[in-house]
Design an enzyme around this catalytic site. Structure first.
Site, PDB file in Angstrom:
ATOM      1  N   ASN A 150       0.798  -1.235   0.000  1.00  0.00           N
ATOM      2  CA  ASN A 150       0.000   0.000   0.000  1.00  0.00           C
ATOM      3  C   ASN A 150       0.830   1.286   0.000  1.00  0.00           C
ATOM      4  O   ASN A 150       0.404   2.285  -0.556  1.00  0.00           O
ATOM      5  CB  ASN A 150      -1.002  -0.012   1.160  1.00  0.00           C
ATOM      6  N   LEU A 241      16.722 -16.811  16.295  1.00  0.00           N
ATOM      7  CA  LEU A 241      16.472 -15.788  17.335  1.00  0.00           C
ATOM      8  C   LEU A 241      16.846 -14.385  16.879  1.00  0.00           C
ATOM      9  O   LEU A 241      17.417 -13.608  17.636  1.00  0.00           O
ATOM     10  CB  LEU A 241      17.220 -16.138  18.624  1.00  0.00           C
ATOM     11  N   GLU A 247       4.932  -4.533  11.712  1.00  0.00           N
ATOM     12  CA  GLU A 247       3.893  -3.505  11.527  1.00  0.00           C
ATOM     13  C   GLU A 247       2.754  -4.202  10.814  1.00  0.00           C
ATOM     14  O   GLU A 247       2.822  -4.449   9.608  1.00  0.00           O
ATOM     15  CB  GLU A 247       4.419  -2.357  10.668  1.00  0.00           C
ATOM     16  N   CYS A 281      -3.374   0.699   6.862  1.00  0.00           N
ATOM     17  CA  CYS A 281      -3.423  -0.199   8.029  1.00  0.00           C
ATOM     18  C   CYS A 281      -4.067   0.455   9.243  1.00  0.00           C
ATOM     19  O   CYS A 281      -4.732  -0.202  10.024  1.00  0.00           O
ATOM     20  CB  CYS A 281      -2.015  -0.649   8.366  1.00  0.00           C
ATOM     21  N   GLU A 459       8.266   2.292  14.424  1.00  0.00           N
ATOM     22  CA  GLU A 459       8.989   2.936  13.331  1.00  0.00           C
ATOM     23  C   GLU A 459       8.916   4.443  13.564  1.00  0.00           C
ATOM     24  O   GLU A 459       8.139   4.918  14.397  1.00  0.00           O
ATOM     25  CB  GLU A 459       8.366   2.553  11.975  1.00  0.00           C
TER      26      GLU A 459
END
Ligand code: NDP
Length: 485
Positions: A150, A241, A247, A281, A459
């Protein structure tokens, strides 16, 4: 048709080792734009090796030096603003009225912001009993970014800029649906002086993301995508790990209290549902409206939606562009049918739209459902299209509990003139981001990220550097060593 677009590995544009290519489409017309190289396992290994080899020199450049390069890349993006905006509208179906600011400026702002942060990425010092200690923030190493479709350029910047500022190198995999702007980003990075191997871009499908998540020589994985993909990435990353930032999706609430400025609230609801034709989102798709203002709110809302123009994404007059793919359009339409079948009242929209001259494009009308209940599928699941569900409420405690009754926790919004209530409700909402009297503003200075099943990590802002570094504590003793043996 454009020429074939190749992988960017170690500053070179190379053909995929297995020779596979895939097509990318213009959602506005359904036409093929061109062919794009599809990375395979050997290309993943080559990109990771290039990023590993580039690390020592990039790290040795120091914060100021790295910041200078990032700043040059920000300037280069701005110099190509119109071209990148057109590319994003062409490949992503987003209206050209949005992309210069929402995609290009947002990406350039991010590079510029982290260019400034790079030089002041410092540790701390403290005197303690027996000596003192200091901390050293150190890069993680090779970071891999996996992008959603997007906001492809913005996502490439949001992941690369903090990673590079902290002294890491990057292997980025854009979504197979929108690979063009990230590849152009890689070309512009080379032009701006980003050293070879520091940014590698390898388009491909989910298997490339999986290979990066499992790769023993990748130190960090940062995904923007759906919740199910996030769970797979986290499980794959567990084998080594490696650090993970996710997100993911959401089903965010937007609460309109009875004292809200109604025009602002309507503007907020429009931004929260129809910007980028709903493919965002953080969208506030569960719109809780106080029962005393529901009629007036809906009246003004519908009046403004009637003026929205669905059209060719390349036409500056278009407000609503095309869904990213034919599949996604049908996915969104199936939710609309589910809403109707469940008894929600479709006040406007509710169908596929046809745009003159773009008859093969993938358009959906901006849609509003009223009379929704909390248990409806359209109210519980992320649709990722222009579909708003309106719900009524009468009481603050009740609406906060209903807003929080979701496995997601990406964002939330509220409109009220009561400042005490605004901050009280902001505190009570289970979300990573809360907007008071606005929606979907994400300045680079503000941490961005979800809680619950909407993600892990942040972020943007100074905080992002923490997710691309590890902290080493160094203790320095003063005096003799007293051992009890
Ligand atoms: P997907 O989860 O389908 O894909 C995201 C990326 O992951 C793509 O590059 C995809 O590759 C890749 N991928 C797919 N399978 C795997 C796997 N097993 N391992 C590693 N990588 C994999 O999301 P969409 O692209 O459909 O984007 C929409 C979703 O993204 C929505 O849920 C939306 O809410 C979320 N999103 C979240 C944002 C946030 O900041 N919180 C912002 C934007 C979107 P490919 O597509 O090439 O196959």
């Amino acid at each position: 048709m454009q020429a074939d677009r190749l992988l960017c590995i170690n500053g070179e544009f190379v053909s995929p080792r297995q020779g596979a290519f895939f097509e990318t489409f213009n959602p506005g017309t359904g036409a093929v734009i061109g062919r794009v190289a599809q990375a395979g396992p050997q290309d993943v290994d080559a990109a990771v090796a290039a990023a590993r080899a580039a690390l020592p020199a990039w790290k040795a450049l120091g914060g100021t030096g790295r910041g200078r390069v990032l700043r040059a890349l920000a300037d280069t993006l701005r110099a190509h603003r119109q071209e990148l905006a057109e590319l994003e509208a062409l490949d992503g179906g987003k209206p050209i009225a949005e992309t210069p600011e929402a995609d290009v400026d947002s990406g350039a702002d991010c590079l510029e912001y982290f260019a400034g942060q790079a030089a002041s990425f410092q540790g701390e010092y403290q005197e303690v009993e027996g000596g003192f200690f200091y901390t050293r923030p150190e890069p993680l190493g090779v970071c891999a970014g996996i992008g959603a479709w997007n906001y492809p350029l913005q996502i490439a910047c949001w992941k690369s800029a903090p990673a590079l500022a902290a002294g890491n190198t990057m292997v980025f995999k854009p979504s197979e649906l929108t690979p063009l702007s990230a590849l152009r980003f890689a070309e512009l990075a080379k032009q701006a002086g980003v050293p070879d191997g520091v940014i590698n871009v390898i388009p491909g499908f989910g298997d490339v993301g999986q290979a990066l998540s499992r790769h023993p020589d990748v130190d960090k994985i940062s995904l923007t995508g759906g919740v199910d993909t996030g769970k797979k990435v986290m499980a794959d990353a567990a084998s080594t790990l490696k650090a993970v930032s996710l997100e993911l999706g959401g089903k965010s609430p937007l609460i309109i209290f009875d004292d809200a400025d109604l025009d602002d609230a309507v503007s907020g609801a429009l931004l929260a549902n129809f910007y980028t034709q709903g493919e965002i989102c953080t969208n506030g798709t569960r719109v809780f409206v106080h029962e005393s203002i529901r009629g007036a709110f809906l009246e003004r809302l519908l009046e403004r939606i009637r003026k929205l123009r669905i059209g060719d994404p390349m036409d500056p007059a278009s407000d609503i562009g095309a869904m990213i793919s034919e599949n996604h359009m049908h996915h969104v339409l199936s939710y609309i049918e589910a809403g109707k079948a469940a008894g929600a009242q479709c006040l406007i929209g509710g169908k596929q739209a046809t745009v003159e001259g773009c008859e093969n494009g993938w358009y959906v009308e901006p849609t509003v459902f009223d009379g929704c209940t909390d248990d409806m599928q359209i109210v519980r699941e992320e649709i990722f299209g222009p579909v708003m569900s309106v719900l009524s409420f009468s009481d603050e405690t009740e609406v906060v509990a209903r807003a929080n009754d979701t496995p997601f926790g990406l964002a939330a919004g509220l409109f009220t003139r009561d400042i005490e209530r605004a901050h009280r409700v902001a505190g009570d909402l289970e979300a990573g981001i809360v907007w008071i009297n606005h929606y979907n503003l994400s300045p680079i200075e503000m941490p961005f990220g979800g809680v619950k099943q909407s993600g892990i990590g942040k972020e943007n802002s100074r905080r992002a550097m923490e997710y691309y570094s590890r902290l080493k504590s160094v203790f320095v003793a003063r005096g003799a060593v007293e051992a009890p043996y």
